[in-house]
Design an enzyme around this catalytic site. Structure first.
Site, PDB file in Angstrom:
ATOM      1  N   ASP A  58     -15.333 -44.266 -56.767  1.00  0.00           N
ATOM      2  CA  ASP A  58     -14.113 -45.033 -57.025  1.00  0.00           C
ATOM      3  C   ASP A  58     -14.118 -45.533 -58.479  1.00  0.00           C
ATOM      4  O   ASP A  58     -15.100 -46.140 -58.916  1.00  0.00           O
ATOM      5  CB  ASP A  58     -14.085 -46.216 -56.050  1.00  0.00           C
ATOM      6  CG  ASP A  58     -12.784 -46.975 -56.070  1.00  0.00           C
ATOM      7  OD1 ASP A  58     -11.741 -46.376 -56.388  1.00  0.00           O
ATOM      8  OD2 ASP A  58     -12.817 -48.181 -55.735  1.00  0.00           O
TER       9      ASP A  58
ATOM     10  N   ASN B 141     -10.395 -52.432 -50.104  1.00  0.00           N
ATOM     11  CA  ASN B 141     -11.748 -52.938 -50.346  1.00  0.00           C
ATOM     12  C   ASN B 141     -11.828 -54.424 -49.983  1.00  0.00           C
ATOM     13  O   ASN B 141     -12.500 -54.822 -49.037  1.00  0.00           O
ATOM     14  CB  ASN B 141     -12.123 -52.710 -51.825  1.00  0.00           C
ATOM     15  CG  ASN B 141     -13.540 -53.132 -52.139  1.00  0.00           C
ATOM     16  OD1 ASN B 141     -14.353 -53.332 -51.234  1.00  0.00           O
ATOM     17  ND2 ASN B 141     -13.858 -53.282 -53.405  1.00  0.00           N
ATOM     18  N   THR B 142     -11.071 -55.242 -50.717  1.00  0.00           N
ATOM     19  CA  THR B 142     -11.191 -56.702 -50.565  1.00  0.00           C
ATOM     20  C   THR B 142     -10.956 -57.172 -49.129  1.00  0.00           C
ATOM     21  O   THR B 142     -11.621 -58.088 -48.645  1.00  0.00           O
ATOM     22  CB  THR B 142     -10.183 -57.392 -51.516  1.00  0.00           C
ATOM     23  OG1 THR B 142     -10.400 -56.894 -52.833  1.00  0.00           O
ATOM     24  CG2 THR B 142     -10.348 -58.890 -51.518  1.00  0.00           C
TER      25      THR B 142
HETATM   26  P1  13P Z   1      -8.381 -53.918 -52.871  1.00  0.00           P
HETATM   27  O1  13P Z   1      -9.739 -54.497 -53.126  1.00  0.00           O
HETATM   28  O2  13P Z   1      -7.302 -54.738 -53.424  1.00  0.00           O
HETATM   29  O3  13P Z   1      -8.179 -53.578 -51.443  1.00  0.00           O
HETATM   30  O4  13P Z   1      -8.313 -52.539 -53.704  1.00  0.00           O
HETATM   31  C1  13P Z   1      -9.215 -51.506 -53.403  1.00  0.00           C
HETATM   32  C2  13P Z   1      -9.107 -50.397 -54.374  1.00  0.00           C
HETATM   33  O5  13P Z   1      -8.061 -50.084 -54.881  1.00  0.00           O
HETATM   34  C3  13P Z   1     -10.341 -49.656 -54.695  1.00  0.00           C
HETATM   35  O6  13P Z   1     -10.148 -48.742 -55.717  1.00  0.00           O
END
Ligand code: 13P
Length: 287
Positions: A84, A231-232
């Site tokens: 990523d 992710n978050t």
């Molecule tokens: P978030 O942490 O806002 O969900 O974004 C994840 C992301 O785009 C990882 O590349």
């Protein structure tokens, strides 16, 4: 089953749904996401940031863990192991480590340099059968200490990068990593529609999937988004469930301090978040 992300994203684009990329941080995250994708018969992408890779002691460790776990758990749904927001050097490290997919984030370079580096990495990825994501127009917010301003991508630059033969393209459309501020104006569907029109069949990637309202997610998918990164949100639900366990004093009861017990509510919370996202993105039973 570890695969590159090409086929799952082509199918998603054709079928008007999106595949979730869920970022992993450790064994618990990986296990929770793999088991949930299998339970829902959904393809899935495991995202690894450079910071998370370092935390897990390196990309070799990550690739070995994911391959072994995929086998031990008998996972049959397609799983892509994806870098990523990779740097140029990070992409090469992941290729060597055995990742099945890479993202080269050249959005902070002048467009010519982004084109040049992406072109080189597309050749490498194609030669080795990996999928590759590129980015135009930086994603806002903070990720691994890197602050992006969240600019909207230029559709002509998107076409330039898409024509290099990338598998998927992340185009900034006002999306932000992490929590969205209260005054966030929302996704720019105008930009998304213009990019979509320029790049045709190219699967588009929506970063910053945490906290985007459901109707905006659905509209983004209808306008050509085929991969959504989260992710978050898994971090928040994991932390809240762990806090609840400790605040209830469960770690002080019997063997409640055993990490397998202490981390279990957080793992269940990640599974529930992933279940909700897979349902929303429409990728259940598409394996
Ligand atoms: P978030 O942490 O806002 O969900 O974004 C994840 C992301 O785009 C990882 O590349």
């Amino acid at each position: 089953m570890l695969v590159n992300a090409k086929e799952m994203l082509t199918k998603a684009k054709e079928g008007h749904y999106a595949v979730g990329q869920f970022n992993i941080n450790n064994l618990e995250w990986t296990k929770a996401i793999l088991l949930t994708a299998q339970e829902l018969n959904s393809p899935v992408i495991l995202g690894v940031s450079e910071g998370a890779g370092k935390y897990m002691t390196g990309f070799d460790t990550v690739a070995a863990m994911v391959r072994a776990m995929d086998k031990s758990l008998g996972i049959t749904v397609p799983v892509a192991l994806h870098l990523d927001h990779g740097t140029y050097e990070g992409c090469y490290k992941c290729v060597k480590a055995g990742f099945t997919s890479i993202m080269f984030d050249g959005s902070h370079y002048p467009i010519d340099e982004n084109v040049q580096k992406t072109t080189e990495l597309v050749h490498v990825a194609n030669a080795l059968g990996l999928s590759i994501e590129a980015e135009v127009g930086s994603i806002g917010g903070e990720e691994d200490g890197v602050i992006g301003m969240g600019e909207c991508a230029d559709p002509n630059e998107c076409k330039m990068i898409a024509d290099l033969g990338v598998t998927m393209l992340a185009a900034g459309i006002g999306n932000i990593h992490g929590k969205y501020p209260a005054n966030w104006p929302g996704l720019s569907f105008e930009t998304l529609a213009a990019v979509s029109e320029k790049v045709g069949n190219m699967p588009l990637v929506l970063h910053g999937g945490t906290g985007i309202p459901e109707d905006m997610i659905k509209k983004a998918i209808s306008l050509g988004v085929s991969k959504i990164n989260v992710n978050t949100e898994c971090q928040l639900t994991f932390a809240a469930a762990t806090r609840k366990y400790i605040e209830a004093g469960k770690d002080l009861e019997g063997k409640g301090f055993d990490p397998r017990k202490l981390l279990a509510p957080g793992v269940e919370a990640i599974k529930e978040t992933v279940r909700e996202k897979i349902a929303l993105f429409g990728s259940a039973n598409k394996a």
